[in-house]
Design a protein around this motif. Structure first.
Motif, mmCIF file in Angstrom:
data_model
loop_
_atom_site.group_PDB
_atom_site.id
_atom_site.type_symbol
_atom_site.label_atom_id
_atom_site.label_comp_id
_atom_site.label_asym_id
_atom_site.label_seq_id
_atom_site.Cartn_x
_atom_site.Cartn_y
_atom_site.Cartn_z
ATOM 1 N N ASP A 106 0.828 -1.193 0.000
ATOM 2 C CA ASP A 106 0.000 0.000 0.000
ATOM 3 C C ASP A 106 0.870 1.253 0.000
ATOM 4 O O ASP A 106 0.630 2.202 -0.755
ATOM 5 N N HIS A 107 1.913 1.247 0.819
ATOM 6 C CA HIS A 107 2.833 2.389 0.909
ATOM 7 C C HIS A 107 3.547 2.602 -0.434
ATOM 8 O O HIS A 107 3.645 3.740 -0.915
ATOM 9 N N LEU A 108 4.024 1.526 -1.051
ATOM 10 C CA LEU A 108 4.704 1.642 -2.340
ATOM 11 C C LEU A 108 3.756 2.133 -3.431
ATOM 12 O O LEU A 108 4.144 2.918 -4.296
ATOM 13 N N PHE A 109 2.501 1.691 -3.377
ATOM 14 C CA PHE A 109 1.519 2.136 -4.358
ATOM 15 C C PHE A 109 1.305 3.641 -4.277
ATOM 16 O O PHE A 109 1.303 4.341 -5.294
ATOM 17 N N TRP A 110 1.152 4.173 -3.070
ATOM 18 C CA TRP A 110 0.904 5.603 -2.929
ATOM 19 C C TRP A 110 2.137 6.434 -3.249
ATOM 20 O O TRP A 110 2.024 7.560 -3.745
ATOM 21 N N LYS A 111 3.323 5.882 -2.992
ATOM 22 C CA LYS A 111 4.542 6.579 -3.413
ATOM 23 C C LYS A 111 4.609 6.659 -4.935
ATOM 24 O O LYS A 111 4.962 7.699 -5.500
#
Length: 149
Positions: A106-111
């Motif tokens: 999720d964190h990588l997606f938003w980055k």
């Protein structure tokens, strides 16, 4: 009498020749050095494959973040920073397996989304600036044509 030499005179100066020799010497040193280093790396000991690659397994502990100590000591923690404990069915061995956490994904997606949004804004601004510049050039050209009449 004309010379058939196709090399410009500026390229035959001693300083230029020295720079060319130095450049190509460094390039060849880099290439041959890389070749020698790659030959040294081929003497790596064979690694035994973990049991979860060869047989079925059951997850004992869900995907958790590695501690700082484990991240430095365990090689499986270095891949993603998350591990899960698995039990291989045939050999009954317990091993750690690297995994991908839903929170990390999720964190990588938003980055990624933020980076794409920033690139969109940057290129949109560049398009507007270039369009204004081209419009200004076109209007100056029209103005010069009108003045020449």
């Amino acid at each position: 009498m004309e010379s058939n030499c196709r090399i410009p005179v500026a390229c035959c100066r001693p300083r230029i020749l020295l720079l060319h020799a130095l450049f190509w010497g460094l390039v060849s040193l880099r290439v041959f050095g890389a070749a020698l280093l790659s030959e040294e790396k081929t003497t790596v000991k064979p690694v035994v494959a973990p049991c979860w690659l060869l047989e079925n397994f059951v997850v004992l502990e869900e995907c958790n973040r590695c501690t700082d100590f484990n991240a430095k000591t365990q090689t499986v923690c270095r891949e993603t920073g998350y591990v899960e404990l698995v039990n291989c069915t045939k050999t009954s061995r317990q091993e750690y397996k690297s995994c991908r956490s839903a929170l990390m994904e999720d964190h990588l997606f938003w980055k990624f989304e933020a980076a794409m949004l920033a690139l969109t804004v940057v290129f949109a601004v560049l398009v507007v600036i270039r369009q204004r510049w081209l419009d200004r050039l076109a209007s100056e050209k029209v103005r010069r044509q009108i003045e020449s009449i």
